[in-house]
Motif scaffolding. Structure first.
Motif, PDB file in Angstrom:
ATOM      1  N   LYS A 144     -12.178  -5.428   7.507  1.00  0.00           N
ATOM      2  CA  LYS A 144     -10.975  -5.074   8.269  1.00  0.00           C
ATOM      3  C   LYS A 144     -11.020  -5.752   9.646  1.00  0.00           C
ATOM      4  CE  LYS A 144      -8.173  -2.175   7.240  1.00  0.00           C
ATOM      5  NZ  LYS A 144      -6.868  -2.292   6.502  1.00  0.00           N
ATOM      6  N   GLY A 174       0.811  -1.231   0.000  1.00  0.00           N
ATOM      7  CA  GLY A 174       0.000   0.000   0.000  1.00  0.00           C
ATOM      8  C   GLY A 174       0.836   1.269   0.000  1.00  0.00           C
ATOM      9  N   ALA A 175       2.094   1.167  -0.498  1.00  0.00           N
ATOM     10  CA  ALA A 175       3.003   2.320  -0.439  1.00  0.00           C
ATOM     11  C   ALA A 175       2.598   3.448  -1.387  1.00  0.00           C
ATOM     12  CB  ALA A 175       4.432   1.871  -0.748  1.00  0.00           C
ATOM     13  N   THR A 176       1.761   3.150  -2.367  1.00  0.00           N
ATOM     14  CA  THR A 176       1.341   4.215  -3.294  1.00  0.00           C
ATOM     15  C   THR A 176       0.138   4.984  -2.763  1.00  0.00           C
ATOM     16  OG1 THR A 176       0.065   2.524  -4.445  1.00  0.00           O
ATOM     17  CG2 THR A 176       2.197   3.113  -5.408  1.00  0.00           C
ATOM     18  N   GLY A 177      -0.407   4.558  -1.627  1.00  0.00           N
ATOM     19  CA  GLY A 177      -1.571   5.239  -1.063  1.00  0.00           C
ATOM     20  C   GLY A 177      -1.150   6.344  -0.108  1.00  0.00           C
ATOM     21  N   PHE A 178      -2.124   7.022   0.440  1.00  0.00           N
ATOM     22  CA  PHE A 178      -1.901   8.174   1.318  1.00  0.00           C
ATOM     23  C   PHE A 178      -0.989   7.805   2.512  1.00  0.00           C
ATOM     24  CE2 PHE A 178      -4.325  10.974   4.609  1.00  0.00           C
ATOM     25  CZ  PHE A 178      -3.357  11.959   4.543  1.00  0.00           C
ATOM     26  N   THR A 210      -8.490  -0.231  11.190  1.00  0.00           N
ATOM     27  CA  THR A 210      -9.265   0.991  11.388  1.00  0.00           C
ATOM     28  C   THR A 210      -9.978   0.954  12.733  1.00  0.00           C
ATOM     29  OG1 THR A 210     -11.296   2.144  10.711  1.00  0.00           O
ATOM     30  CG2 THR A 210     -11.020  -0.069   9.872  1.00  0.00           C
ATOM     31  N   SER A 214      -8.279   6.303  13.486  1.00  0.00           N
ATOM     32  CA  SER A 214      -9.684   6.635  13.178  1.00  0.00           C
ATOM     33  C   SER A 214      -9.699   7.229  11.771  1.00  0.00           C
ATOM     34  CB  SER A 214     -10.252   7.568  14.250  1.00  0.00           C
ATOM     35  OG  SER A 214      -9.377   8.668  14.452  1.00  0.00           O
ATOM     36  N   THR A 255      -9.770  -8.556  -0.813  1.00  0.00           N
ATOM     37  CA  THR A 255      -8.671  -7.583  -0.707  1.00  0.00           C
ATOM     38  C   THR A 255      -8.321  -7.245   0.741  1.00  0.00           C
ATOM     39  OG1 THR A 255      -9.428  -6.654  -2.786  1.00  0.00           O
ATOM     40  CG2 THR A 255      -7.834  -5.349  -1.583  1.00  0.00           C
ATOM     41  N   ASP A 289       0.028  -8.280  -6.316  1.00  0.00           N
ATOM     42  CA  ASP A 289      -1.358  -7.820  -6.214  1.00  0.00           C
ATOM     43  C   ASP A 289      -1.969  -8.545  -5.026  1.00  0.00           C
ATOM     44  OD1 ASP A 289      -4.144  -7.517  -6.423  1.00  0.00           O
ATOM     45  OD2 ASP A 289      -4.015  -7.196  -8.580  1.00  0.00           O
ATOM     46  N   VAL A 308      -0.177  -2.273   4.798  1.00  0.00           N
ATOM     47  CA  VAL A 308      -0.992  -1.049   4.780  1.00  0.00           C
ATOM     48  C   VAL A 308      -2.094  -1.132   3.720  1.00  0.00           C
ATOM     49  CG1 VAL A 308      -0.843   1.477   4.584  1.00  0.00           C
ATOM     50  CG2 VAL A 308       1.126   0.205   5.439  1.00  0.00           C
ATOM     51  N   ALA A 309      -1.853  -1.910   2.662  1.00  0.00           N
ATOM     52  CA  ALA A 309      -2.788  -1.929   1.519  1.00  0.00           C
ATOM     53  C   ALA A 309      -4.176  -2.388   1.934  1.00  0.00           C
ATOM     54  CB  ALA A 309      -2.246  -2.865   0.435  1.00  0.00           C
ATOM     55  N   ILE A 355      -8.188   9.398   9.049  1.00  0.00           N
ATOM     56  CA  ILE A 355      -6.864  10.022   8.908  1.00  0.00           C
ATOM     57  C   ILE A 355      -6.997  11.294   8.078  1.00  0.00           C
ATOM     58  CG2 ILE A 355      -4.494   9.705   8.126  1.00  0.00           C
ATOM     59  CD1 ILE A 355      -4.830   6.713   8.551  1.00  0.00           C
ATOM     60  N   LYS A 368      -0.522  -0.707 -13.312  1.00  0.00           N
ATOM     61  CA  LYS A 368      -1.870  -0.149 -13.503  1.00  0.00           C
ATOM     62  C   LYS A 368      -2.026   0.341 -14.921  1.00  0.00           C
ATOM     63  CE  LYS A 368      -4.324   0.996  -9.450  1.00  0.00           C
ATOM     64  NZ  LYS A 368      -4.899   2.006  -8.578  1.00  0.00           N
ATOM     65  N   SER A 402      -4.810  -9.072  -4.113  1.00  0.00           N
ATOM     66  CA  SER A 402      -6.028  -9.862  -4.308  1.00  0.00           C
ATOM     67  C   SER A 402      -5.758 -11.214  -4.976  1.00  0.00           C
ATOM     68  CB  SER A 402      -7.037  -9.059  -5.139  1.00  0.00           C
ATOM     69  OG  SER A 402      -6.507  -8.823  -6.428  1.00  0.00           O
TER      70      SER A 402
HETATM   71  N1  LIG Z   1      -7.444   7.023   5.149  1.00  0.00           N
HETATM   72  C1  LIG Z   1      -8.064   6.844   6.296  1.00  0.00           C
HETATM   73  O1  LIG Z   1      -8.815   7.717   6.773  1.00  0.00           O
HETATM   74  C2  LIG Z   1      -7.838   5.577   7.079  1.00  0.00           C
HETATM   75  C3  LIG Z   1      -8.347   5.509   8.378  1.00  0.00           C
HETATM   76  C4  LIG Z   1      -8.121   4.362   9.136  1.00  0.00           C
HETATM   77  C5  LIG Z   1      -7.410   3.317   8.605  1.00  0.00           C
HETATM   78  N2  LIG Z   1      -6.941   3.406   7.319  1.00  0.00           N
HETATM   79  C6  LIG Z   1      -6.191   2.266   6.798  1.00  0.00           C
HETATM   80  O2  LIG Z   1      -4.956   2.745   6.319  1.00  0.00           O
HETATM   81  C7  LIG Z   1      -4.538   1.945   5.218  1.00  0.00           C
HETATM   82  C8  LIG Z   1      -4.158   2.827   4.061  1.00  0.00           C
HETATM   83  O3  LIG Z   1      -5.250   3.641   3.710  1.00  0.00           O
HETATM   84  P1  LIG Z   1      -5.059   4.856   2.700  1.00  0.00           P
HETATM   85  O4  LIG Z   1      -5.920   5.956   3.180  1.00  0.00           O
HETATM   86  O5  LIG Z   1      -3.623   5.095   2.478  1.00  0.00           O
HETATM   87  O6  LIG Z   1      -5.729   4.242   1.394  1.00  0.00           O
HETATM   88  P2  LIG Z   1      -5.374   4.551  -0.134  1.00  0.00           P
HETATM   89  O7  LIG Z   1      -4.797   5.900  -0.303  1.00  0.00           O
HETATM   90  O8  LIG Z   1      -6.609   4.197  -0.904  1.00  0.00           O
HETATM   91  O9  LIG Z   1      -4.244   3.485  -0.464  1.00  0.00           O
HETATM   92  C9  LIG Z   1      -4.541   2.117  -0.586  1.00  0.00           C
HETATM   93  C10 LIG Z   1      -3.277   1.405  -0.969  1.00  0.00           C
HETATM   94  O10 LIG Z   1      -3.559  -0.002  -1.045  1.00  0.00           O
HETATM   95  C11 LIG Z   1      -3.108  -0.469  -2.320  1.00  0.00           C
HETATM   96  N3  LIG Z   1      -3.923  -1.581  -2.793  1.00  0.00           N
HETATM   97  C12 LIG Z   1      -5.268  -1.692  -2.785  1.00  0.00           C
HETATM   98  N4  LIG Z   1      -5.629  -2.837  -3.367  1.00  0.00           N
HETATM   99  C13 LIG Z   1      -4.488  -3.461  -3.760  1.00  0.00           C
HETATM  100  C14 LIG Z   1      -4.200  -4.679  -4.419  1.00  0.00           C
HETATM  101  N5  LIG Z   1      -5.176  -5.510  -4.802  1.00  0.00           N
HETATM  102  N6  LIG Z   1      -2.908  -5.004  -4.642  1.00  0.00           N
HETATM  103  C15 LIG Z   1      -1.897  -4.169  -4.280  1.00  0.00           C
HETATM  104  N7  LIG Z   1      -2.121  -2.985  -3.647  1.00  0.00           N
HETATM  105  C16 LIG Z   1      -3.394  -2.648  -3.392  1.00  0.00           C
HETATM  106  C17 LIG Z   1      -3.260   0.718  -3.245  1.00  0.00           C
HETATM  107  O11 LIG Z   1      -2.462   0.485  -4.397  1.00  0.00           O
HETATM  108  P3  LIG Z   1      -2.807   1.130  -5.825  1.00  0.00           P
HETATM  109  O12 LIG Z   1      -2.115   2.462  -5.846  1.00  0.00           O
HETATM  110  O13 LIG Z   1      -2.231   0.162  -6.775  1.00  0.00           O
HETATM  111  O14 LIG Z   1      -4.297   1.250  -5.923  1.00  0.00           O
HETATM  112  C18 LIG Z   1      -2.741   1.831  -2.348  1.00  0.00           C
HETATM  113  O15 LIG Z   1      -1.342   1.824  -2.323  1.00  0.00           O
HETATM  114  C19 LIG Z   1      -5.667   0.968   4.924  1.00  0.00           C
HETATM  115  O16 LIG Z   1      -5.356  -0.276   5.480  1.00  0.00           O
HETATM  116  C20 LIG Z   1      -6.861   1.582   5.621  1.00  0.00           C
HETATM  117  O17 LIG Z   1      -7.769   0.601   6.037  1.00  0.00           O
HETATM  118  C21 LIG Z   1      -7.125   4.505   6.544  1.00  0.00           C
END
Ligand SMILES: NC(=O)c1ccc[n+]([C@@H]2O[C@H](COP(=O)([O-])OP(=O)(O)OC[C@H]3O[C@@H](n4cnc5c(N)ncnc54)[C@H](OP(=O)(O)O)[C@@H]3O)[C@@H](O)[C@H]2O)c1
Length: 332
Positions: free
Chosen positions: A227, A36-40, A172, A249, A146, A104, A130-131, A251, A66, A106
């Protein structure tokens, strides 16, 4: 890039404990895998690790191709992000220690090739999982695949690691949203994770829809439910590896690091704040008794990074849970 040439120190846990006074020292010979390194949150974890622990020998990121982008192109786009500017200036070499591994979450075996899997098995020490799919309206079977089955796949990989130190799973705080108070423990669901997985794998759409309908009476969405299942999977199957679950909670934007107000998405609460700031949103129907619990992303990242250090220090086989919330007061 020859990833096998990277010098990954194979310190064991006791050596790590000798360095436990400093988080930087703890990470200075530790190879990390981040999903999940490409996410927030993932982007922020990379930034903080590189800035605060520049001696880190290697950070591997599991990344999927992608549309028209290969994983190398995605990595380049990721590390070109302006949030890494200060790392680029201060510690230019550390960026070259980020390595993409195609995968991936999934797919069976996380979609990792046998050669990459062998390399990870021999080199990785700490896994930050993290993903997730954070879409609230994901169909149950997709969310289970997932967010729950992926965690089982990560555990399977971790069990094979030769020099594993710990697994940090980002969950979460809302995965038990029907409770008014959440303790730092894993809660069970009315149906065991294996039963839910079996139903989802049955491909019986009527049964899956019925289950989803039942779940949504108790859980706000399939995201929080799956989750929760992932936490149970971790708790029941990681008997020999230190595991931490960090539960933020909502983020929100950063308070201080990497710069005040950093955010890289516009969904959820950020979208609401943006619309209010732009004057588009002037009124909302809300539940006056509900709490809006937002934590700055830098607080969540620090908790995640420190959790790996903390559970190594207090090493036991019990899964440790860290709630990362602001304990927001009720809105008046
Ligand atoms: N944001 C919040 O408010 C919040 C609050 C509480 C907990 N969290 C937890 O924090 C973590 C990160 O959340 P985030 O806000 O950073 O979400 P995000 O920005 O949507 O990032 C999700 C990450 O997961 C990766 N991912 C999803 N499906 C995948 C797959 N099938 N294979 C490989 N990678 C996959 C995505 O990769 P791609 O770039 O390839 O899509 C992306 O890097 C999650 O576990 C979430 O439950 C978030």
């Amino acid at each position: 890039m020859d990833r096998m040439n990277i010098k990954v120190n194979e310190n064991n846990v006791s050596e790590k404990l000798n360095k436990a006074n400093s988080i930087e020292a703890f990470y200075d010979s530790t190879a990390i895998l981040v999903t999940g390194a490409t996410g927030f949150v993932g982007k922020g974890i990379l930034e903080k690790l590189m800035r605060a622990c520049p001696s880190i020998p290697a950070i591997y990121i599991l990344i999927r191709p992608k549309k028209d982008q290969t994983i190398k192109q995605r990595l380049k786009k990721l590390i070109d992000d302006p949030i890494y500017d200060s790392v680029r200036v201060k510690y230019p070499s550390v960026l070259s220690r980020i390595h993409p591994v195609q995968g991936d979450m999934s797919l069976p075996d996380l979609g990792i090739s046998p050669a990459d899997r062998t390399m990870l098995i021999h080199n990785m020490n700490i896994v930050f999982h993290v993903a997730a799919t954070v879409r609230f309206n994901e169909p149950l079977n997709v969310a289970v695949n997932t967010n729950t089955k992926d965690t089982a796949r990560v555990i399977q990989l971790c069990k094979e690691l030769k020099h594993v130190i710990s697994i940090i799973h980002v969950s979460t705080a809302y995965n038990n949203a029907y409770l008014s108070e959440i303790e730092e423990k894993v809660y069970t669901t009315c149906l065991a994770p294996s039963a839910v997985v079996d139903i989802c794998e049955s491909k019986d759409k009527t049964l899956i829809d019925l289950l989803e309908e039942r779940i949504l009476k108790m859980y706000p969405n399939t995201y929080t439910f799956t989750k929760n299942l992932a936490e149970q999977v971790l708790c029941s199957s990681c008997d020999s590896i230190p595991v931490a679950i960090v539960r933020p909670s909502i983020i929100g934007a950063s308070r201080k690091e990497p710069c005040p107000g950093w955010v890289d998405n516009i969904y959820g609460v950020t979208a609401v704040f943006l619309q209010i700031g732009n004057g588009i949103l002037r009124a909302m129907i809300i539940n006056k008794d509900a709490r809006l619990d937002v934590v700055p992303v830098d607080y969540a990242i620090d908790t995640i990074i420190c959790a790996a250090w903390h559970i190594t220090l207090h090493c036991d086989t019990k899964t440790k849970v860290y709630n990362c919330t602001s304990n927001a007061p009720y809105l008046k």
